[in-house]
Every structure is written in C-alpha cells, then in structure tokens.
Enzyme design. Structure first.
Site, PDB file in Angstrom:
ATOM      1  N   TRP A 139      42.596 -22.082  40.025  1.00 27.10           N
ATOM      2  CA  TRP A 139      42.604 -23.273  39.246  1.00 27.10           C
ATOM      3  C   TRP A 139      41.359 -23.965  39.867  1.00 27.10           C
ATOM      4  O   TRP A 139      40.954 -25.293  39.004  1.00 27.10           O
ATOM      5  CB  TRP A 139      43.809 -24.050  39.561  1.00 27.10           C
ATOM      6  CG  TRP A 139      44.065 -24.046  41.134  1.00 27.10           C
ATOM      7  CD1 TRP A 139      44.785 -23.508  41.932  1.00 27.10           C
ATOM      8  CD2 TRP A 139      43.223 -25.105  42.411  1.00 27.10           C
ATOM      9  NE1 TRP A 139      44.672 -23.584  43.280  1.00 27.10           N
ATOM     10  CE2 TRP A 139      43.812 -24.629  43.608  1.00 27.10           C
ATOM     11  CE3 TRP A 139      42.407 -26.120  42.237  1.00 27.10           C
ATOM     12  CZ2 TRP A 139      43.484 -25.361  44.813  1.00 27.10           C
ATOM     13  CZ3 TRP A 139      41.807 -26.677  43.208  1.00 27.10           C
ATOM     14  CH2 TRP A 139      42.573 -26.260  44.606  1.00 27.10           C
ATOM     15  N   LYS A 167      45.117 -13.993  33.238  1.00 22.75           N
ATOM     16  CA  LYS A 167      45.835 -14.724  33.579  1.00 22.75           C
ATOM     17  C   LYS A 167      45.461 -15.899  34.407  1.00 22.75           C
ATOM     18  O   LYS A 167      45.027 -15.769  35.626  1.00 22.75           O
ATOM     19  CB  LYS A 167      47.051 -14.069  34.573  1.00 22.75           C
ATOM     20  CG  LYS A 167      48.121 -14.861  34.906  1.00 22.75           C
ATOM     21  CD  LYS A 167      48.840 -14.595  36.496  1.00 22.75           C
ATOM     22  CE  LYS A 167      49.637 -15.516  36.713  1.00 22.75           C
ATOM     23  NZ  LYS A 167      49.031 -17.022  36.908  1.00 22.75           N
ATOM     24  N   ALA A 199      45.551 -19.706  36.325  1.00 19.76           N
ATOM     25  CA  ALA A 199      46.184 -20.142  36.965  1.00 19.76           C
ATOM     26  C   ALA A 199      47.243 -21.218  36.475  1.00 19.76           C
ATOM     27  O   ALA A 199      46.797 -21.769  35.319  1.00 19.76           O
ATOM     28  CB  ALA A 199      45.383 -21.184  38.254  1.00 19.76           C
ATOM     29  N   GLY A 212      40.676 -15.568  44.414  1.00 21.88           N
ATOM     30  CA  GLY A 212      41.710 -16.295  45.082  1.00 21.88           C
ATOM     31  C   GLY A 212      42.249 -16.091  46.381  1.00 21.88           C
ATOM     32  O   GLY A 212      40.963 -15.599  47.179  1.00 21.88           O
ATOM     33  N   SER A 213      43.161 -16.256  47.031  1.00 20.75           N
ATOM     34  CA  SER A 213      43.426 -16.072  48.449  1.00 20.75           C
ATOM     35  C   SER A 213      43.085 -14.566  48.907  1.00 20.75           C
ATOM     36  O   SER A 213      43.644 -13.831  48.308  1.00 20.75           O
ATOM     37  CB  SER A 213      44.634 -16.702  49.065  1.00 20.75           C
ATOM     38  OG  SER A 213      45.800 -15.921  48.590  1.00 20.75           O
ATOM     39  N   GLU A 219      37.480 -11.507  44.888  1.00 19.32           N
ATOM     40  CA  GLU A 219      36.579 -12.649  45.522  1.00 19.32           C
ATOM     41  C   GLU A 219      37.413 -13.495  46.086  1.00 19.32           C
ATOM     42  O   GLU A 219      38.316 -14.263  45.614  1.00 19.32           O
ATOM     43  CB  GLU A 219      35.705 -13.281  44.519  1.00 19.32           C
ATOM     44  CG  GLU A 219      34.832 -14.216  44.992  1.00 19.32           C
ATOM     45  CD  GLU A 219      35.041 -15.502  45.000  1.00 19.32           C
ATOM     46  OE1 GLU A 219      35.453 -16.111  46.337  1.00 19.32           O
ATOM     47  OE2 GLU A 219      35.068 -16.359  44.130  1.00 19.32           O
ATOM     48  N   LEU A 220      37.793 -13.457  47.559  1.00 22.82           N
ATOM     49  CA  LEU A 220      38.787 -13.929  48.475  1.00 22.82           C
ATOM     50  C   LEU A 220      38.397 -14.953  49.197  1.00 22.82           C
ATOM     51  O   LEU A 220      37.357 -15.568  48.853  1.00 22.82           O
ATOM     52  CB  LEU A 220      39.342 -12.671  49.075  1.00 22.82           C
ATOM     53  CG  LEU A 220      39.827 -11.388  48.148  1.00 22.82           C
ATOM     54  CD1 LEU A 220      40.354 -10.339  49.141  1.00 22.82           C
ATOM     55  CD2 LEU A 220      40.795 -11.819  47.166  1.00 22.82           C
ATOM     56  N   CYS A 276      35.689 -21.787  47.369  1.00 20.89           N
ATOM     57  CA  CYS A 276      35.696 -20.807  48.396  1.00 20.89           C
ATOM     58  C   CYS A 276      34.487 -20.725  49.144  1.00 20.89           C
ATOM     59  O   CYS A 276      34.503 -19.995  50.419  1.00 20.89           O
ATOM     60  CB  CYS A 276      35.905 -19.484  47.755  1.00 20.89           C
ATOM     61  SG  CYS A 276      34.928 -19.291  46.348  1.00 20.89           S
ATOM     62  N   GLU A 297      40.764 -21.779  56.307  1.00 20.46           N
ATOM     63  CA  GLU A 297      39.945 -22.566  55.531  1.00 20.46           C
ATOM     64  C   GLU A 297      40.901 -23.936  55.167  1.00 20.46           C
ATOM     65  O   GLU A 297      41.863 -23.640  54.601  1.00 20.46           O
ATOM     66  CB  GLU A 297      39.943 -21.444  54.242  1.00 20.46           C
ATOM     67  CG  GLU A 297      39.153 -22.182  53.159  1.00 20.46           C
ATOM     68  CD  GLU A 297      39.133 -20.953  52.087  1.00 20.46           C
ATOM     69  OE1 GLU A 297      37.927 -20.985  51.265  1.00 20.46           O
ATOM     70  OE2 GLU A 297      39.804 -19.998  51.940  1.00 20.46           O
TER      71      GLU A 297
END
Length: 477
Positions: free
Chosen positions: A150, A174, A176, A227-228, A249-250, A283, A380
């Site tokens: 998001w 998909k 957010a 995301g996480s 990509e975390l 991030c 974080e």
C-alpha cells in the site's frame, strides 16, 4: 483529457468484474471513498487461466510490438498524472505533490522497459567440440503473480509488471486492500493502451485465498512480492511445492550515517528526505541515524529544528508535507518505539505525540541518546520517527549498522574519498547512497541481501527475473 469515470472493479480476462463489497477508506478523513470486489480462490484461478491463455500470443509478438504498447501505456499515465495522483492521495494519504511524483516514477518503469523489451540479448559460447556451436537465449518465464504493498501502490505495480510484460510474460496483480483504486486506474489505462485480454489481470479480496491460489498454481511460474519479511517467508514456503522463481523485496532497517567530515546541512536535508518521505512509511527510509561524536549535538539541533517545521495535514491540502499514517496499527508501532526508547533513556527533541488533527496523524519526531538496546535499533518503525545514535569511529558504526538481519538500503554522508570507499564496501546492504537521501530510480537495480529479499527490480537486471535461460547445443555442423 479528463476521464469521466475510473473503475472500482477487478480486471479478469479483459472484463471488469466483481460486486462492490470491501470498503476503501481515506486515511485523512476516515471516510469511505469506494467499495471494491471481494474475490477468492475460484476467481483467482480464472485470472490465472486467462493469463495462461493470453501468454502464447503475447510472448509471440515481436519485442517491438510489446514495446509500442508499453510506451502507449506510459504516455497515458503521464497524460493522466494529476487524476491518478488524486486517486492515490485519497486512498493512501501521502501529500499530492508526493503522489504525483510517484505516478511519474511509476511511469518511468513503463518507459524504461518499453525500451528494454528490444534488448533482451542472448549469447554464443565457444564450443567444446569442433562440430558444435553453443547458443544461449532468454525466453519469457510464463505467467507472473505480483503482490504489491500500500505504501507505493502505483510504482510497485509497474516496477514488476513493466519488465514482466516487456519480457513477454502475462500477469496477475493482487494490490494491497488499502489501495486498490490506483491499481484499477493503471489497469484501465493499460487496456486503453492496447493490452490484450488476459495479459494483465487485477484481483482484490481475501488475501489468504488469493495468495494460496497464486502460490500453489503450477501455471504461475514467477511470484514477485513487496512487503514484510514475515509474509515473504510464508510465500516462499507456499511456492516451494511448485518451485517457482521468486522476486522478493522485503523489510529494511536502513542505517543513515553522518561522519564528522560531512556537510551537516546537506546531511540534515538528506535525513529528512530519507526519513520523512511518505511519513516514514517506506522500506528504504532511514530507520537508524548514526552521528559521529564531534558533530552529534549540532546535527541533532539542526535536524529537530527542520523537522518541527514540517506541515502535517490532509494530503490534498496545499503546502502539506506530511499526511496521515495508513492505519491505527501504524501509529501504535511508532508510539511503542518512542515509549520503549524514552523508558531506556532517550530524549524527545521534537514531536513525540499524536497530532491535534486526530485520526492517524502523528507529529514528525526526533529523539536523541538512542542506543542499540532499544526496539528502534532492531525493528523497522515504518513511521515518522528519527532516532539519533552516537558513535565514535568508523569501525564502530559499521559494526552497528550491520548488526541486523536486514540488508536493503544504507546511507552515509562523508567527504574523505578513502573513507567513502571503505565504508561503502563494508556495509552489508544491497544499495548504498553516499551523500544523498534518495536512491530509487528505474535505471538502477533495486533490492537487498540477507533477509531483505531475493532478486532485483529496475535496470536491465530487473527484466532478467522474468526470463529463463535456454542453452542450445547444435552439433554436426
């Protein structure tokens, strides 16, 4: 030309489908602005089937033909940038100027990969036999699933879909649940640009059911996720039975280091650009700011003064530089980190409380005397909190900066060229910005090491995630 209407439905096989069920809320006003479909496993499987059907024809086009369509898509995004920025700000909250910047950043990936589609090169290799020739080609991997966050609802779609479509893949996205309208708007412009039915599909709804279908389907050959780290690990496990290619990509825990030979004013400006972009909800934003002893007090004073002047409010209002946080959980995380730090000896220099506007607005905050024992050093924050750590020497700060399981982005300010090379090479991160608070561009490979992810997005390397190498041995020549 302004569009009369933007869609609020899912795109599956070229058709807009789904009933309005799930609310989308403006985080500034807390008002419902739309309802979007609540799709599940069955509808996702239809989208996968549509993408699979569309793949042979799309992959079979000339690279120049795919390039032309992507370029038209880029042009339409730029043409409608102001409208798209309005949609983005209304559902995500970031200031309008920042939202428009993201729209143009998103468009840049479509432009770049429209060009890169024509540059997917193979190679020839000297053979091991006199009558043989070795040729290596790159081919599109197949159907791609993209799960996007998001915080950058436009750019994270085009950074994945741009190279995937350029390579000849088809895609299911998909978005957010907080920010689906931007995805729908981009898909509508993709349709207008000439993307055939099934080449791009957008599904919203039950995250578990959709994710399960995408991960378990043998027809999906690549999964790309931003995301996480926790969710990334879960998706890796779910993709293991079908051995998909993964692009992840975390999470990050970016250090921002200010050495005693740095330009302090430039470092302050860079820290604000890095830390408070999108209200600290990126991030790659500076999560830990390390300042050398000799300049610590001067830097802290200047940073606190500048941060106190940031304007908080509705992102649609003129002059606003800080919007709301995305939800109450985000505010709670900021409060938790501040409370933990203060309890362990940190001092609040500015901010530190919710904003008078209420809702999820929070005052941009700077705290000093932060140590490695505090939560903010390990977790974080993902919010407008700038914690200042003190350090003595180069080796000390490199050790502290690397003391994390994450390895996405790092920043530092220095002037000595020897120090710059030594520190840049010693930092265990996939990206390092030197004397700059920003590093994102479509021209460079974006991604991390350690538990911050797998693969790269952007640059010529980004398209490789969506191709497969094929080695061909020709004998009897």
């Amino acid at each position: 030309m302004m569009r009369e209407r933007w869609p609020a439905q899912c795109l599956v096989d070229g058709e807009w489908v789904g009933k309005p069920e799930l609310p989308v809320v403006n985080p500034s006003s807390l008002e419902e602005i739309a309802k979007v479909p609540d799709l599940g496993e069955a509808e996702t499987e239809k989208a996968i089937a549509a993408a699979k059907r569309a793949f042979p024809a799309w992959a079979g086009l000339l690279a120049k033909e795919r390039s032309t369509t992507l370029r038209r898509w880029h042009d339409l995004v730029v043409q409608h940038a102001d409208e798209l920025a309005q949609i983005l700000t209304c559902e995500q909250g970031k200031p309008l100027s920042e939202a428009r910047g993201e729209i143009l950043y998103a468009a840049s990936f479509l432009e770049f990969y429209a060009e890169e589609a024509k540059r997917i090169y193979g190679e020839t290799i000297p053979s091991h036999t006199k009558d043989g020739r070795i040729v290596v080609i790159r081919q599109p991997a197949g159907v791609v699933a993209a799960i996007t966050p998001w915080n950058f609802p436009a750019a994270m779609i085009t950074r994945k879909v741009g190279p995937a479509l350029a390579a000849g893949c088809t895609a299911i996205v998909k978005p957010a649940p907080e920010t689906p309208l931007t995805a729908f708007a981009f898909a509508a412009l993709g349709q207008e640009a000439g993307l055939p039915a099934g080449v791009l599909n957008i599904v919203t709804g039950n995250a578990h059911a959709i994710g399960k279908a995408l991960c378990e389907s043998p027809d999906v050959r690549v999964l790309s996720f931003t995301g996480s780290t926790a969710v990334g690990k879960l998706l890796m496990a779910q993709c293991a039975p079908t051995v998909k290619k993964l692009a992840l990509e975390l999470g990050g825990n970016a250090p921002f280091i200010v050495f005693d030979d740095a330009d302090i004013d430039a470092a302050v400006a860079g820290a604000i650009a890095s830390k408070f972009r999108n209200m600290g909800q990126t991030c790659v934003c500076a999560n830990r700011i390390y300042v050398q002893d000799a300049i610590y007090d001067a830097f802290a004073e200047k940073l606190a003064t500048e941060v106190a002047q940031l304007q908080v409010g509705d992102g649609l209002a003129e002059g606003i530089t800080q919007g709301p946080l995305i939800n109450e959980a985000a505010v709670a995380k900021v409060e938790e980190h501040i409370a933990d730090a203060v309890a362990k000896g940190a001092r609040i220099l500015t901010g530190g409380t919710r904003h008078e506007l209420g809702g999820t607005f929070y005052k941009p905050t700077v705290i000093s005397d932060v140590t490695q024992s505090m939560k903010v050093a390990r977790e974080e924050t993902f919010g407008p909190l700038a914690p200042l750590f003190r350090f003595r020497g180069d080796e000390d700060v490199i050790a502290m900066a690397n003391d994390t399981e994450f390895g996405l982005a790092a920043y530092f300010y220095a002037r000595d060229i020897g120090r710059i090379w030594r520190v840049a090479e010693a930092l265990e991160y996939g990206m390092v910005a030197i004397n700059s608070g920003r590093l994102s561009t479509e021209l460079a490979p974006f991604g991390g090491i350690k538990q911050s992810g797998i693969g790269r997005e952007g640059s010529r390397h980004g398209i490789e995630e969506y191709t497969e190498l094929k080695f061909m041995l020709m004998a009897g020549i």
